[in-house]
Write an enzyme that holds these catalytic residues in place. Structure first.
Site, PDB file in Angstrom:
ATOM      1  N   ARG A 378       0.863  -1.185   0.000  1.00  0.00           N
ATOM      2  CA  ARG A 378       0.000   0.000   0.000  1.00  0.00           C
ATOM      3  C   ARG A 378       0.895   1.230   0.000  1.00  0.00           C
ATOM      4  NH1 ARG A 378      -5.150  -1.870   1.125  1.00  0.00           N
ATOM      5  NH2 ARG A 378      -5.297  -3.671   2.529  1.00  0.00           N
ATOM      6  N   HIS A 438       2.953  -9.686   1.006  1.00  0.00           N
ATOM      7  CA  HIS A 438       2.688  -8.768   2.107  1.00  0.00           C
ATOM      8  C   HIS A 438       3.969  -8.364   2.833  1.00  0.00           C
ATOM      9  CE1 HIS A 438       0.724  -7.667   6.088  1.00  0.00           C
ATOM     10  NE2 HIS A 438       0.020  -6.960   5.231  1.00  0.00           N
ATOM     11  N   TYR A 471       0.360   5.064  12.414  1.00  0.00           N
ATOM     12  CA  TYR A 471       0.528   3.688  12.879  1.00  0.00           C
ATOM     13  C   TYR A 471       1.846   3.548  13.626  1.00  0.00           C
ATOM     14  CZ  TYR A 471      -2.914   2.412   9.196  1.00  0.00           C
ATOM     15  OH  TYR A 471      -4.020   2.315   8.382  1.00  0.00           O
TER      16      TYR A 471
END
Length: 708
Positions: A378, A438, A471
């Site tokens: 992302r 990922h 985050y």
């Protein structure tokens, strides 16, 4: 012991997580506009849950599948239980919304209805409607010649019930229905010109303005009713990767199909006209229990943008915290030389993501750098990283980018990045068939004194500078030869036909990560049985894989002390006699999203520490390319363990998981000072200094003991 008593259901656990987010919106000690943000997150979370998890359950029911999962729930039973929990949560959500509206009104920000306005205000808003709103509205009639239109998922619409505006007393009994989309391109909250002599700020909802002016769209008809509605559709992608000749084209085709995914939920405004409700239920093929009547504005996700845009309201937000630039890189123009001297760990959001941008940009400009390889899952808009990779390729460097096209809800953005990078000359790879990539890793290959040296960055979070401000994530810079060799092998696997590597340092899913975790846990079990110190300390977003839970149960039974910091879903039941009495699980929901994945194992008294991209979920362990990377530097290991211990001692924002699946807020004990771990971690440079000093002291002590 039955499955339902041994495990907590994943979806019910998720409901508990979103409940904890809602509690932050309800908490009067949280700054007011931050409470708005949390309420917005509750809506966004629920939207994704409905469009993926609930949609998946309905898919199973449509296929006639009704076998229980490992937690003992059938799709039918779980769907019914979720519906009750979600209904209760939505009611609490709107109760919190009304409370926040009252609170913000006391601060001089008032949401008004049309009848509350002065004639002058009505005239100005009517002018705004005519000039700005009216031109982008499209009335869509529904009759025998004009079929029910495609209603997009999670967009706001108005259902309009009309009657012909006939003269005299003779009124036609038949009603007509039309649909108008509320344009998402316009602000959902419309400023209302202030009243004279007051400093209050007034707003009206866009849909309320459209409601009052809707007659302008339907000349010759009288408006009988106008009510808002919103549909959530199945948004999961179903790809046949094996049969796809072009994965990018296949995903683009599937994204077009997503717009027509079957509806799973219809939200309607309270008091909707029966004709409109019946039309929507029939056309969308939804039962009564799939229709949610809402007492308030639909889709509260607008609150995030509204709260962020209010001027002169800093006193209603958390104090601004500017990430610091990592001290290890602050006084050098050569980041690679700093990494050659010692590994560097950057902890976001307290330390700036600019360090990652600078690392890639410096490598792109360095004439001695021959190749850059990177995974992208992302990425933010206008990414500096993407620009640096493109520049590196244009300058003749070998640039390889593994772009994950299947990153949920970021597919279109990633397709755009992939095309931009290919145009610049990068080798773009879309990962391995059947697996999501990922892992977050970058490899830089540099020529030094006639030899090649590898520099690696491994992260727990995405290469996204926006989320790096929101985050908590860790990123390791290293030129450790074993990690570098493994990084090269990993990219070769992802881009070529290389067989699984005999990893020297890292562990890689889907083949090697779970066995490595089992090996570490088994070693702690053996230490416990020998009477040696045995402990597992792990932090992750979710824990739902049955085999991992069973292994932790085995470790608990052997006497291993297990502390888990699991922000979201946790299917493990802690504190069950004979099963998990040595396991403690906490969740922290606070200003920042706890996103880092960190593992520390006692190792018989000698700590081993790892960072990872993977949660302990089935999808991460067997359906994705994921990484577990060791942290070798003693100071960095100590720092990460100290930060985990800080989380464990949080007594302000931590909740502890109970054996019944509920969570209980941790409160300070008698005489104990309040400790809020996210705020205590803000002085990250101090944490680094303390950890480095402690590690040096330990090393000196070990050397002295050896000399003696």
């Amino acid at each position: 012991m039955t499955a339902s008593k041994k495990y907590i259901n994943r979806d019910l656990s998720w409901i508990e997580f979103n409940r904890r987010v809602l509690e932050e919106a309800e908490d009067a000690t949280t700054p007011l506009l931050e409470r708005f943000q949390f309420l917005s997150i509750v809506t966004s979370n629920l939207d994704e849950f409905m469009s993926v998890r609930v949609a998946g359950l309905k898919d199973q029911l449509r296929a006639g599948f009704n076998k229980p999962d490992f937690t003992g729930y059938t799709p039918q039973g779980l769907t019914k239980r979720l519906a009750k929990r979600i209904n209760r949560m939505v009611k609490d959500q709107y109760k919190a919304y009304r409370e926040l509206m009252r609170a913000i009104a006391k601060e001089g920000v008032v949401f008004v209805k049309w009848p509350d306005l002065t004639e002058e205000q009505k005239e100005e808003l009517a002018s705004y409607f005519q000039q700005i709103v009216y031109p982008v509205l499209t009335p869509m009639a529904v009759d025998s010649s004009r079929p029910f239109p495609l209603v997009h998922s999670k967009e706001l619409y108005m259902a309009v019930v009309l009657r012909p505006d006939t003269e005299g007393d003779k009124q036609e009994e038949r009603t007509y229905c039309a649909i108008v989309q509320v344009p998402s391109i316009l602000p959902r909250t419309v400023p209302v010109p202030g009243r004279r002599g007051t400093r209050r700020h007034y707003f009206i909802m866009l849909e309320d303005l459209i409601k009052e002016q809707i007659g302008r769209l339907f000349s010759g008809y009288a408006t009988e009713a106008v009510h808002a509605f919103r549909v959530t559709r199945n948004s999961d992608l179903t790809l046949n990767e094996e049969g796809a000749e072009d994965l990018l084209a296949e995903i683009e085709k599937e994204l077009r199909r997503r717009r027509r995914g079957f509806p799973v939920r219809l939200e309607i405004e309270k008091g909707m006209h029966e004709d409109a409700r019946e039309l929507l239920a029939d056309e969308l093929e939804l039962a009564d229990d799939e229709i949610e009547e809402i007492d308030g504005p639909l889709d509260l996700s607008f609150l995030s943008r509204f709260a962020g845009s209010l001027p002169n309201a800093e006193h209603l937000r958390y104090p601004r915290v500017e990430p610091v630039y990592p001290a290890e890189f602050e006084e050098t123009d050569d980041m690679l030389s700093a990494v050659r001297e010692r590994d560097v760990l950057v902890y976001h959001p307290y330390e700036s993501f600019e360090a990652v941008n600078d690392f890639i940009s410096e490598a792109a400009e360095d004439p001695e750098v021959l190749a850059i390889k990177m995974t992208l899952y992302r990425v933010n808009a206008n990414s500096i990283l993407v620009q640096a990779l493109a520049a590196a390729a244009e300058s003749g460097k070998q640039v390889t980018v593994v772009v994950e096209l299947k990153a949920r809800f970021d597919e279109e953005r990633n397709i755009a990045w992939a095309r931009q990078l290919e145009k610049a000359g990068c080798h773009v790879v879309y990962g391995l068939v059947g697996l999501k990539t990922h892992a977050k890793i970058t490899l830089v290959v540099r020529r030094e004194n006639g030899l090649l040296r590898r520099y690696v960055h491994v992260g727990t979070g995405n290469y996204n500078e926006n989320t790096a401000r929101l985050y908590t994530d860790a990123g390791l810079f290293t030129c450790n030869p074993e990690i570098g060799e493994d990084a090269s092998a990993l990219f070769n696997e992802m881009t070529g036909y290389s067989t699984p590597h005999d990893w020297r340092s890292i562990a890689v899913a889907p083949s090697g990560l779970r066995p490595k975790l089992f090996e570490l846990i088994d070693r702690e079990i053996a230490f416990a049985r020998e009477g040696k110190p045995a402990r597992i300390l792990a932090k992750m977003n979710s824990l739902s894989n049955q085999s991992m839970i069973d292994k932790l149960y085995e470790a608990s039974a052997a006497g291993v002390k297990i502390d888990l910091i699991v922000r979201g879903v946790c299917c493990l039941r802690p504190g069950v006699p004979g099963l998990s009495e040595n396991v403690r699980v906490i969740s922290i929901v606070d200003r920042y999203l706890e996103h880092s994945r960190i593992l520390a194992v006692g190792g018989g008294g000698k700590e081993e520490v790892f960072i990872s991209s993977a949660d302990w979920m089935t999808r991460n362990l067997i359906r994705r390319v994921e990484l577990l990377c060791p942290v070798y530097d003693p100071g960095l290991k100590k720092m990460l363990v100290n930060l985990l211990e800080l989380n464990l001692h949080d007594n302000v924002k931590a909740r502890e998981l109970q054996a019944d699946g509920g969570y209980k807020r941790v409160a300070p004990k008698a005489g104990e000072a309040p400790l809020r771990s996210q705020f205590a971690a803000a002085d990250i440079l101090l944490w680094k200094k303390v950890a480095a000093a402690a590690a040096e002291e330990e090393q000196a002590g070990a050397q002295n003991a050896g000399d003696f």
